[in-house]
Scaffold this active site. Structure first.
Site, PDB file in Angstrom:
ATOM      1  NE  ARG A   1      -7.552   1.732  -6.082  1.00  8.43           N
ATOM      2  CZ  ARG A   1      -6.405   1.939  -5.464  1.00  8.43           C
ATOM      3  NH1 ARG A   1      -5.347   2.352  -6.128  1.00  8.43           N
ATOM      4  NH2 ARG A   1      -6.287   1.751  -4.170  1.00  8.43           N
TER       5      ARG A   1
ATOM      6  CB  SER B   1      -8.672  -5.633  -3.456  1.00 11.26           C
ATOM      7  OG  SER B   1      -9.159  -4.342  -3.751  1.00 11.26           O
TER       8      SER B   1
ATOM      9  CG  LEU C   1       9.842 -17.112  -3.629  1.00 10.72           C
ATOM     10  CD1 LEU C   1       9.423 -17.088  -2.158  1.00 10.72           C
ATOM     11  CD2 LEU C   1      10.541 -15.782  -3.974  1.00 10.72           C
TER      12      LEU C   1
ATOM     13  CG  ASP D   1      -2.058   0.945   1.119  1.00  5.87           C
ATOM     14  OD1 ASP D   1      -2.331   1.436   0.000  1.00  5.87           O
ATOM     15  OD2 ASP D   1      -2.695   1.229   2.152  1.00  5.87           O
ATOM     16  N   GLY D   2       0.322   2.322  -0.578  1.00 10.20           N
ATOM     17  CA  GLY D   2       0.987   3.626  -0.516  1.00 10.20           C
ATOM     18  C   GLY D   2       1.570   4.097  -1.837  1.00 10.20           C
ATOM     19  CG  ASN D   3       1.930   1.491  -5.214  1.00 12.24           C
ATOM     20  OD1 ASN D   3       2.822   1.271  -4.403  1.00 12.24           O
ATOM     21  ND2 ASN D   3       1.436   0.555  -6.005  1.00 12.24           N
ATOM     22  N   GLY D   4       0.005   5.449  -4.396  1.00 13.31           N
ATOM     23  CA  GLY D   4      -0.602   6.737  -4.767  1.00 13.31           C
ATOM     24  C   GLY D   4      -0.029   7.874  -3.941  1.00 13.31           C
ATOM     25  NE  ARG D   5      -1.510   6.504   1.251  1.00 11.44           N
ATOM     26  CZ  ARG D   5      -1.421   5.596   2.224  1.00 11.44           C
ATOM     27  NH1 ARG D   5      -1.158   5.977   3.449  1.00 11.44           N
ATOM     28  NH2 ARG D   5      -1.591   4.319   1.962  1.00 11.44           N
ATOM     29  CD1 TRP D   6       7.360   6.508  -2.657  1.00 12.90           C
ATOM     30  CD2 TRP D   6       6.847   6.949  -4.797  1.00 12.90           C
ATOM     31  NE1 TRP D   6       8.531   6.590  -3.360  1.00 12.90           N
ATOM     32  CE2 TRP D   6       8.259   6.863  -4.675  1.00 12.90           C
ATOM     33  CE3 TRP D   6       6.300   7.222  -6.045  1.00 12.90           C
ATOM     34  CZ2 TRP D   6       9.121   7.036  -5.756  1.00 12.90           C
ATOM     35  CZ3 TRP D   6       7.161   7.400  -7.125  1.00 12.90           C
ATOM     36  CH2 TRP D   6       8.543   7.304  -6.981  1.00 12.90           C
TER      37      TRP D   6
ATOM     38  CD1 TRP E   1     -12.749  -6.170  -9.781  1.00 13.46           C
ATOM     39  CD2 TRP E   1     -12.245  -5.194 -11.727  1.00 13.46           C
ATOM     40  NE1 TRP E   1     -12.104  -7.096 -10.563  1.00 13.46           N
ATOM     41  CE2 TRP E   1     -11.779  -6.523 -11.767  1.00 13.46           C
ATOM     42  CE3 TRP E   1     -12.033  -4.375 -12.851  1.00 13.46           C
ATOM     43  CZ2 TRP E   1     -11.139  -7.066 -12.882  1.00 13.46           C
ATOM     44  CZ3 TRP E   1     -11.384  -4.914 -13.960  1.00 13.46           C
ATOM     45  CH2 TRP E   1     -10.953  -6.241 -13.962  1.00 13.46           C
TER      46      TRP E   1
ATOM     47  CG  HIS F   1      -0.100   2.104  -9.436  1.00 13.98           C
ATOM     48  ND1 HIS F   1      -0.353   1.696  -8.150  1.00 13.98           N
ATOM     49  CD2 HIS F   1      -1.205   2.823  -9.818  1.00 13.98           C
ATOM     50  CE1 HIS F   1      -1.547   2.140  -7.762  1.00 13.98           C
ATOM     51  NE2 HIS F   1      -2.077   2.832  -8.757  1.00 13.98           N
TER      52      HIS F   1
END
Ligand code: FPP
Length: 248
Positions: A72, A66, A132, A21-26, A70, A38
């Site tokens: 957005r 999530s 992994l 989380d936090g791509n937009g605020r970054w 959808w 993003h």
């Protein structure tokens, strides 16, 4: 607890889940469009996958889109889809080289046919990866997953006429998207919010939770090690008590 020889946290979680989380605020903090956040988020994911491989983590599951996403704006959704496609184009061969198997969980039927095909091809190509397992949650929602699993079980039970069909934890877990994954040991959320946002709620029943103010695009190996060190210092009792404390 520390392993003084390697300075790597010990014990390590087997399964790490991340709410990126936090791509937009970054992006906003830098006066940039959200899409730049993003894009940097995809770079952070590359770093973290590499770091998990280096550290010997067995399972990494990340929340990339999530069901609620959808809602957005269409342009942002389209950009996220193109980013996922380009990530798979550039990373699939890297996954094969590094022994990483890739898969998705969630309802991907709403995604474009070409992205669905690309996902299936990457999953197939990397299926032999033993080091992994990277699982990307796309079109995922935990409540929906749980309700669907319950409905499937009910259908199976009624198909057996009700008799002889055992509904227990194992039967239920076989109906979840995560049927091949162990429970989450450490759940990390970046970006300062302290909630699960409909992510792996059943699977995180005994997960250690780690929240950081760091926005996802700034996350990397150093931040991951901080989370792992905190995890190593936590006492996990899974609802039991410590040895020698049974006096009362
Ligand atoms: C949350 O940040 C992030 C998302 C909804 C998308 C996550 C996507 C990536 C990390 C891009 C790369 C993914 C892959 C699989 C290549 P936000 O937009 O809600 O941030 P905000 O809360 O600051 O607005």
């Amino acid at each position: 607890m520390r392993n003084a020889d390697t300075e790597e946290p010990d014990p390590l979680p087997r399964h790490i889940a991340i709410i990126m989380d936090g791509n937009g605020r970054w992006a906003k903090a830098r006066g940039k469009p959200r899409r730049d956040g993003h894009k940097e988020g995809a770079e952070a994911l590359r770093r973290v996958v590499t770091a998990c491989g280096e550290l010997g983590i067995d399972f990494l599951t990340v929340y990339a889109f999530s069901m609620e996403n959808w809602q957005r704006p269409k342009a942002e959704i389209a950009y996220l889809m193109s980013l996922i496609a380009s990530y798979l184009r550039s990373e699939t061969n890297v996954f094969v080289e590094k022994g990483i198997s890739f898969d998705v969980i969630g309802e991907i039927e709403r995604f474009s046919r070409s992205l669905q095909k690309q996902i299936a091809a990457s999953a197939e190509k990397t299926a032999g990866g033993k080091d992994l397992r990277l699982t990307v949650a796309l079109g995922y929602g935990s409540r929906q997953e749980i309700v669907t699993a319950a409905a499937r079980l009910a259908e199976k039970a009624s198909g057996c006429g009700g008799g002889g069909f055992v509904v227990d934890r194992e039967a239920f877990e076989r109906e979840l998207y995560t049927r091949d994954l162990p429970p989450v040991d450490l759940l990390i959320r970046t970006g300062g919010e302290m909630r699960l946002s409909n992510f792996l709620m059943y699977q995180s029943a005994y997960a250690e939770l780690y929240f950081t103010e760091t926005y996802w695009p700034d996350f990397g190996k150093e931040e991951l090690l901080k989370a792992l060190n905190e995890f190593a210092g936590r006492e996990r009792r899974f609802g039991t008590i410590r040895e020698g404390e049974a006096s009362a």
